[in-house]
Structure formats: C-alpha cells, structure tokens
Enzyme design. Structure first.
Site, short mmCIF file in Angstrom:
data_model
loop_
_atom_site.label_atom_id
_atom_site.label_comp_id
_atom_site.label_asym_id
_atom_site.label_seq_id
_atom_site.Cartn_x
_atom_site.Cartn_y
_atom_site.Cartn_z
CG ASP A 531 0.09 -0.03 2.32
OD1 ASP A 531 0.43 0.88 2.91
OD2 ASP A 531 -0.29 -1.41 3.30
CD GLU A 611 19.36 -24.73 -14.93
OE1 GLU A 611 18.54 -24.88 -14.60
OE2 GLU A 611 20.10 -24.58 -14.62
#
Ligand code: DGJ
Length: 725
Positions: A531, A611
């Site tokens: 928020d 990777e």
C-alpha cells in the site's frame, strides 16, 4: 492558482493540468460536491437539482419547503444523522450515546504547499513543484466538534488528495465510531467498480463489475491492508478502456484496516467513500483531542485507465517514496529463502555469495533463520541476536566476509512479532496483544507486539540498530500474520488498531532517518501490506510469496493499476515452482520478474552451466534496462480476461525507447498470430527494433500492431526493444 474561491457563490475550484474539482458551501452552510472531471472553465452548480423527495427529509430552516434534501444532493463530507441515509463518512456518538452531528461550513484557508499529517504518511511536494492546500472547516456547536477537510493539489501530476482532522473543541468527550477520508458523489452515471482481491500467494486480482442498486464494499479487518483486498479502487464509466473513457481512482495511504464502499442509491446516484476500517474502531476524543484520518490520493482521467495509472505511478514514485533509493538503482539481489529456507550455515551463505557474485548479483539477502533458536517458524521472534553457532561467526563478521566477496549485505527481520517461545515473551508477556482471560489466536505460531506502547517501539528500534550497525544496508521488513486481538495493557482498545499503525510509522520514520543509506523492502507474507502507506518508508515491497511465472502475470497486472513498477519486487526462482509445482522456462521467469525490483531466489550452487550462462546474461541485460523499467511510463497491452497472451510495455519519458514484454502461457495447434500494439511512441517518428533491425513507423505500429513469432511451446516469452530513429 491551483485553488480558487469565488466569494459570491462560495464555490471552491481545484484545478490540475487536466482536471477540475468543484464544491460549494451553500447558503445553509452544507458543503456540496459539484464536479470532478475534465478540466473546465466556469462553475458547475447548475448540476444540482432540487425537488420534493418523499421520506428523505429536509433541513429545519426550510420550513415547509421540501425541495431540499441532503439525501438527494452530492456532498463532500456526509455525516450520519443529517437526513442523508446513504453511507456516511463520519459517525459520532456523544457522552449520552446519542448519534448525529449537523456540520456546517465555518471557514476556510488556502495555503501554499502540500499539507502533511501528524504521524501519518502523506503525499509531499518536491522542491519547486507547484502545490497548494485547501482547508475547509465544518463545525457543530452542540458537541464542539470541528472537522477540518484537507485538500492537497499537485496540479502537474493531476493529483488531488484528501484527509480529515476531527477535533473535540467542546467540554465533554465524544466518540468517532466511523471516520472516512474521502467521498465522491455522482448525481448520475453508469459506472463499473474495479477492485483488486486475492489471498496469500495470489494478491491483487483484477475484478470489474457494474454497480447496481445497493452497496458493495471491500476492505480489511485484519489490522493490515491485506492480501485479500487492496486499499485502492477505481470507478470507471461502463465503457471505459485502457485508452478511452472517464475513470476516478482512490488510493489509501494507510497500511492498516480500511474500507471502500460504493453505493448506487434510490435515485441512481453513486457514492464512493474510503477510510479507516470500522472493525473494533471506537475513537474517544476528550476535550482538546483530535484524530487525523489517513490520506486518500485521487486522480481523474478522461483518457481511460492507462492515463489514470500514469498519474498514480508518478505520484507514488515521486511524491510518496522517499530517500536515497527513490531515485537510485535498486540492487539485483540473491535472496536465500526459497534457496535454503532454514537449512543453512555460514559456509553455505558464503558459498552462495561467491556463486552469486560471479553471476553479477549486487546483494546477498539473508532471509529468515539467522538469529538464535530460529530453526523453524515457531520460535525466537523478538530475540534479534545472531545465531553465531549457526553462522560460524558474528553477524558483523559475516557481513564483512560477504562484502569482501564484493556483495552488499541485506537481512530479513519481522520486528512487529513475538514468538511465545522467545526470551522476549518470557520477559514481557504484556507486550503481546492478548486479551486477558482469552486464549490468543495464533498466526504462523506467533503473536503481535503492541506497537501503541512506547517501550515496545523503543525495543524494536534498538534491536534494528543492533543489526544495522553491523554494516547491513538492506532490511526485508516482514509481517506474517493478521491481527485478531486488539488488547493493550496501556491505553484504549478502541483506538488500538489506529495507534498500532501510527506506532509502526513512527518506528519506520526513525529508522529511515537514522539510516538514510539503508534500503528497506516491505513484505507481509509476500504482498499482504502492499500500500502507499508502506511505500512512504519502503520504496519497494515483496509483491507476493508466489514466484510462479504464470501466477505472477495476473498479480503484476492487478498491482500495476495503482502502484509503480519500481515498487514491485519480483524474483526468479527454481522449478518446479515451490508454490504451484509448475515448470516454466528460465527465460519466461526472467521476463516476468524483470518487471520492477529484480532478483533471484534459488540456490546458485545447484545451477547447471547453461543456466549460469543464461542468468549472467539476464542480469547484464536487466542492468541495461533497469532505468526504463523503474522510471519509464508503464502500459498494459493486454487484458488477461480476454487475451491468450500477456503483454506490457515501458516507454522512456522522452519517448525515445520502448521495452515490450510478451508471455504466451499456452501454445495451441495452428494458433492465430498474436499482434502486439504498442502505445506512447512519438507520432510521426520511426522506430528500429534493435534485435531484428526491423524499422516501423510509429503511427502504424500504434494503430495495427506487429506480429509475434508463433510460439513453439507453452510459456514462450519475447522481449522487444524499440529505439526512435
Ligand atoms: C514470508 C516472506 O514473504 C517470505 O519471502 C520469507 O521471507 C518468509 N516470510 C520467511 O519467514
């Protein structure tokens, strides 16, 4: 002037670059809302209508004239007991348990600059940025009740904020039983309400519904803004889209319980109000006392949801977020949580740091499990001293060793909580919020500290100093349960929900000002406290405990409406994904995660050579793209409700660059070609796709889009970088 007052008509006009907001203190002293919409000259009081409204009631002064009713007029601050039977912003109970207060205009003031609020986060104006404040005072003589309505205007950003201060100027106590901060009343219109619902590991899912008669509300009774509903809502014309139509947004600058209500009344009028949750809220005000309602940030767009998003993004990024990391690049982190959980020692941490350094990571974040007795989630919260046996050294030594490898050091904390099995609990049982005589509700095996107490706040600040003084430059500030009980051994329990959040803000304010170089990432079991209130102290927030690339698409989509992407922390994790078991390509996980504050949450020692090569390339590329991602204008290019792909775009503020990401979750036989239509490019210009070398005229591209290669498998993802020629 952003704010003007017409003395004759008693009309206030708030003007921003593209919008106008008007209200009027009428001849009875009622503050009526007139207009919030596209920028206009003149006055809009012709929109008010007066008629005999049966059963709606009229003010006493009108005598037998029944053509005026607050039930049928748009208002700025509706109060219970005035003949307006819609949902009010304020309910007051006096010392004789009588409800109601007739509030009338008693004065106003227009001042330069943007107001701030005592102890609460609020939008601020930057040096040299135009800003004004309007304070309208409403009064009730019987109670000695004074209400100051605060309106802040940041014209250049199309932002209007609202807040309210309720004060007892009388001689007897009274109690606020409901206090909301903003209201938008419409006399007519066909609106949709857009809200963002969810749950732990699936936050802020977009929901759009037509408003029908009755009242619809979202909110949180959990003492936190919550995973379940975001304290952010949009009202939109039924036909509004990303690029067209009117829409109004309300974004609550508060991290505790809240409520947003949308009501379509008997006359087809719409009211949207937002404020503090009423759950266990009963705020007694002694003579001389006051309470400030947290701020609501509002914006209006006549150009659809995309423009509304840009206004919120700019305001939160530049007028809510603060500190060094508001503007400086955020580090690429390796977080140990999904990599190691509680199973590590100092050696493993150093090995992970070395491996991460070689990949190009900037910072190692040591997550949960580093302090004494913390080998699972049932123990030790509150005892913030390093487990030197487990780490093989002091915290300071570990920090120095990681720094010697070339990485900054961040650490996980959950300062608002206390485990029953902790030294702190054994010494200070009364610091936990437990109702005497009741068995406490446990959440993740833990209890919540009473942050309304000064001694608790001092303890937390002192504990954080102990960590930060060891050279830690980043805190992941977690919060892993909802509040169930509100009980304080000192002070009133009807005030506690609010005082808890004020206590949290005080702690964060003191830590951020004492340690301005420290980056704090907010977190609450992922995105349970995502928020604008938290963003005032923590410029980024861990968006969700769900790191699955597919689920993150809708989480990021929903989050993007009200919150800037710079605030969205997202990490590439391992597969099968720990939350969903899904296997997605590393490339898709990267495409989705490089949406904001970026990092990895996997064990680098378990990566294959391929990777490692791919990840090194990703980090190199992210650092090249980081500026446009965190500061560019963000466009949603797809709608998950109707499209079989997800696409989004960042455009640099000067329009010279665009970065477009596309993820196609499912491949199908003989699929129709997907076209992506960018936005925000410079009209008349040509753009080159820097990878393919293709050249596009901007206008045709923004009209008809460009085709994406046919996917060869599920979760295929693409990134396009366009440069203006
Ligand atoms: C919840 C957070 O969201 C996770 O990322 C992790 O930090 C755990 N808490 C640790 O307990």
């Amino acid at each position: 002037m952003a704010i003007t007052f017409d003395e004759g008509r008693r009309i206030f006009t708030l003007t921003t670059r593209n919008t106008t907001y008007q209200m009027m203190a009428d001849s009875f002293g009622y503050l009526l809302h007139l207009y919030y919409g596209a920028k206009t000259a003149g006055f809009t009081d012709w929109g008010l209508t007066f008629a005999d409204r049966g059963f709606s009631g009229s003010p006493y002064e009108l005598g037998r004239d029944r053509t005026y009713s607050l039930d049928a007029l748009p208002q700025e601050f509706p109060v219970q007991g005035t003949g307006d039977y819609r949902s009010p912003m304020l309910i007051v109970r006096d010392s004789e348990d009588t409800y109601g207060a007739d509030l009338r205009y008693s004065g106003h003031e227009i001042t330069e600059g943007k107001y701030s609020l005592p102890g609460l986060p609020a939008v601020y104006a930057n040096p040299g940025e135009e800003a004004q404040t309007l304070t309208v005072t409403l009064s009730n003589n019987r109670l000695g009740l004074s209400v100051k309505l605060l309106y802040g205007v940041i014209p250049g950003k199309d932002i209007i904020t609202r807040s309210v201060i309720v004060r007892n100027n009388g001689s007897k106590p009274f109690t606020a039983e409901k206090l909301y901060s903003s209201c938008l009343d419409f006399t007519h219109g066909d609106f949709d309400l857009i809200t963002f619902h969810g749950r732990h590991t699936l936050e802020r899912q977009y929901q759009r519904q037509r408003l029908n008669h009755g009242s619809y509300s979202v909110g949180s009774r959990r003492g936190m803004s919550s995973h379940q509903y975001s304290p952010f809502v949009i009202l939109a014309d039924h036909d509004a889209t990303e690029t067209h139509g009117r829409c109004w947004g309300m974004n609550f600058v508060y991290s505790g319980g809240f409520c947003a209500e949308a009501e379509l009344d008997q006359y087809g009028q719409t009211r949207v109000i937002m404020g503090l949750s009423r759950e266990k809220f009963s705020y007694g005000l002694e003579p001389g006392e006051e309470i400030a309602g947290p701020e609501v940030i509002m914006t209006f767009s006549s150009e659809g949801l995309g423009k509304l998003t840009h206004s919120f993004h700019a305001c939160i990024r530049e007028n809510i977020c603060r500190g060094k990391f508001r503007d400086s690049p955020r580090p690429v982190v390796l977080n140990t949580w999904e990599a190691l959980y509680f199973n590590f020692d100092g050696r493993k941490i150093l090995d992970a740091a070395e491996s991460a350094k070689a990949l190009g990571v900037d910072m190692l974040v040591l997550d949960d499990g580093w302090f004494t007795n913390r080998n699972n989630d049932a123990q030790a919260l509150g005892d913030w001293s390093a487990d030197e046996g487990k780490l093989g050294c002091t915290l300071g030594e570990l920090v120095s060793r990681v720094k010697a490898i070339g990485l900054d050091f961040g650490i996980w904390v959950e300062p608002e909580m206390i485990s029953e099995d902790s030294r702190l609990y054994r010494e200070h049982r009364d610091w936990a919020m437990i109702i005497p005589g009741e068995k406490p509700v446990l959440g993740r095996n833990q209890l919540v500290l009473d942050l309304s107490r000064m001694d608790v706040r001092e303890y937390i600040i002192q504990s954080m100093r102990g960590i930060l003084n060891e050279g830690v430059t980043y805190l992941k500030w977690d919060y892993n349960r909802s509040i169930a009980e509100l009980y304080s051994h000192s002070g009133s329990n009807g005030k506690l929900a609010y005082k808890y959040i004020l206590g949290l803000y005080e702690i964060l304010e003191r830590i951020t000002s004492e340690y301005p170089g420290v980056l704090i990432e907010g977190c609450a079991g992922g995105g349970g406290r995502f928020d604008a209130g938290m963003l005032y102290y923590t410029p980024q927030i861990w968006c969700s405990d769900n790191t699955d690339a597919l689920d993150r698409l809708t989480i990021h989509y929903g989050t993007s409406f009200g919150f800037p992407m710079s605030a969205v922390a997202a990490h590439v994790s391992t597969c099968p994904n720990h939350q969903t078991g899904r296997i997605t390509p590393l490339k898709a996980r990267y495409t989705v995660s490089m949406t904001g504050a970026f990092g990895y949450e996997l064990d680098p020692l378990k990566l294959t050579d391929d990777e490692r090569r791919e990840i090194s390339g990703q980090i190199r590329q992210y650092k090249l793209d980081r500026e446009i991602i965190t500061e560019g204008l963000y466009y949603r290019l797809s709608n998950p409700e109707s499209d079989n792909y997800c696409a989004w775009e960042y455009v640099s503020h000067d329009g010279s660059k665009a970065l477009i990401s596309v993820v196609i979750p499912q491949n199908h036989g003989n699929m129709p070609v997907i076209y992506i239509t960018p936005r925000g490019l410079t009209h008349g210009a040509f753009y080159r796709d820097i990878e393919s070398g293709k050249i596009y005229p901007a206008d045709a591209l923004m009209d008809s889009g460009f085709p994406v290669d046919m996917p060869k498998s599920d979760y295929e993802s693409f990134t396009f970088r366009l440069e203006r020629m």
